[in-house]
Scaffold this motif. Sequence first.
Motif, PDB file in Angstrom:
ATOM      1  N   GLU A  58      -8.261   8.773  36.257  1.00 50.65           N
ATOM      2  CA  GLU A  58      -7.245   8.735  37.250  1.00 50.65           C
ATOM      3  C   GLU A  58      -6.365   7.683  37.104  1.00 50.65           C
ATOM      4  OE1 GLU A  58      -5.465   9.928  40.731  1.00 50.65           O
ATOM      5  OE2 GLU A  58      -7.268  11.082  39.817  1.00 50.65           O
ATOM      6  N   LEU A  59      -6.704   6.549  36.794  1.00 53.45           N
ATOM      7  CA  LEU A  59      -5.560   5.656  36.597  1.00 53.45           C
ATOM      8  C   LEU A  59      -4.684   6.115  35.292  1.00 53.45           C
ATOM      9  CD1 LEU A  59      -7.834   2.282  36.965  1.00 53.45           C
ATOM     10  CD2 LEU A  59      -5.875   3.243  38.405  1.00 53.45           C
ATOM     11  N   SER A  61      -3.992   9.006  34.364  1.00 56.58           N
ATOM     12  CA  SER A  61      -3.088  10.055  34.696  1.00 56.58           C
ATOM     13  C   SER A  61      -2.122   9.458  35.524  1.00 56.58           C
ATOM     14  CB  SER A  61      -3.833  10.978  35.687  1.00 56.58           C
ATOM     15  OG  SER A  61      -3.204  11.612  36.309  1.00 56.58           O
ATOM     16  N   GLN A  62      -2.311   8.576  36.399  1.00 52.06           N
ATOM     17  CA  GLN A  62      -1.077   7.984  37.349  1.00 52.06           C
ATOM     18  C   GLN A  62      -0.205   7.081  36.416  1.00 52.06           C
ATOM     19  OE1 GLN A  62      -2.839   5.680  40.424  1.00 52.06           O
ATOM     20  NE2 GLN A  62      -4.345   7.210  40.782  1.00 52.06           N
ATOM     21  N   ILE A  63      -0.604   6.435  35.359  1.00 50.66           N
ATOM     22  CA  ILE A  63       0.432   5.667  34.398  1.00 50.66           C
ATOM     23  C   ILE A  63       0.915   6.675  33.636  1.00 50.66           C
ATOM     24  CG2 ILE A  63       0.225   4.246  32.269  1.00 50.66           C
ATOM     25  CD1 ILE A  63      -2.330   2.797  33.667  1.00 50.66           C
ATOM     26  N   ASP A  64       0.457   7.607  33.110  1.00 49.51           N
ATOM     27  CA  ASP A  64       1.319   8.869  32.640  1.00 49.51           C
ATOM     28  C   ASP A  64       2.514   9.331  33.407  1.00 49.51           C
ATOM     29  OD1 ASP A  64      -0.261   8.325  30.268  1.00 49.51           O
ATOM     30  OD2 ASP A  64      -1.414   9.950  30.474  1.00 49.51           O
ATOM     31  N   LYS A  65       1.931   9.423  34.474  1.00 54.33           N
ATOM     32  CA  LYS A  65       2.849  10.009  35.246  1.00 54.33           C
ATOM     33  C   LYS A  65       4.235   9.156  35.729  1.00 54.33           C
ATOM     34  CE  LYS A  65       3.667  12.375  39.887  1.00 54.33           C
ATOM     35  NZ  LYS A  65       5.237  12.104  39.677  1.00 54.33           N
ATOM     36  N   ALA A  66       3.612   7.947  35.728  1.00 56.72           N
ATOM     37  CA  ALA A  66       4.831   6.776  35.824  1.00 56.72           C
ATOM     38  C   ALA A  66       5.755   6.540  34.698  1.00 56.72           C
ATOM     39  CB  ALA A  66       4.166   5.336  36.150  1.00 56.72           C
ATOM     40  N   ASP A  69       7.980   9.859  34.770  1.00 59.76           N
ATOM     41  CA  ASP A  69       9.021   9.641  36.020  1.00 59.76           C
ATOM     42  C   ASP A  69      10.016   8.645  35.573  1.00 59.76           C
ATOM     43  OD1 ASP A  69       7.627  11.605  37.485  1.00 59.76           O
ATOM     44  OD2 ASP A  69       7.018   9.977  38.973  1.00 59.76           O
TER      45      ASP A  69
END
Length: 72
Positions: A58-59, A61-66, A69
């Motif tokens: 989950e973390l 995935s969030q970092i990859d999205k950041a 973006d």
Amino acid sequence: MTKAEHNPILDALWDQVNLDDFKEEIKALARYATKYEQIKLMKKLIDGFPPKHEAYQELKSQIDKAVEDSEK
């Protein structure tokens, strides 16, 4: 002394102390970092995070999205 003169002193201190004792201060400073510095920090932190930990995916995935973006 200038901010630049403080850096080598801080570097020497970071190398000598247990950073766990300063977790809250480090977290507060990270909030004031630029978006790009925050992303660099997140990437370094996830690299040291155990991949088998339940929160890893989950973390990550969030970092990859950041990262994605920030590249737009």
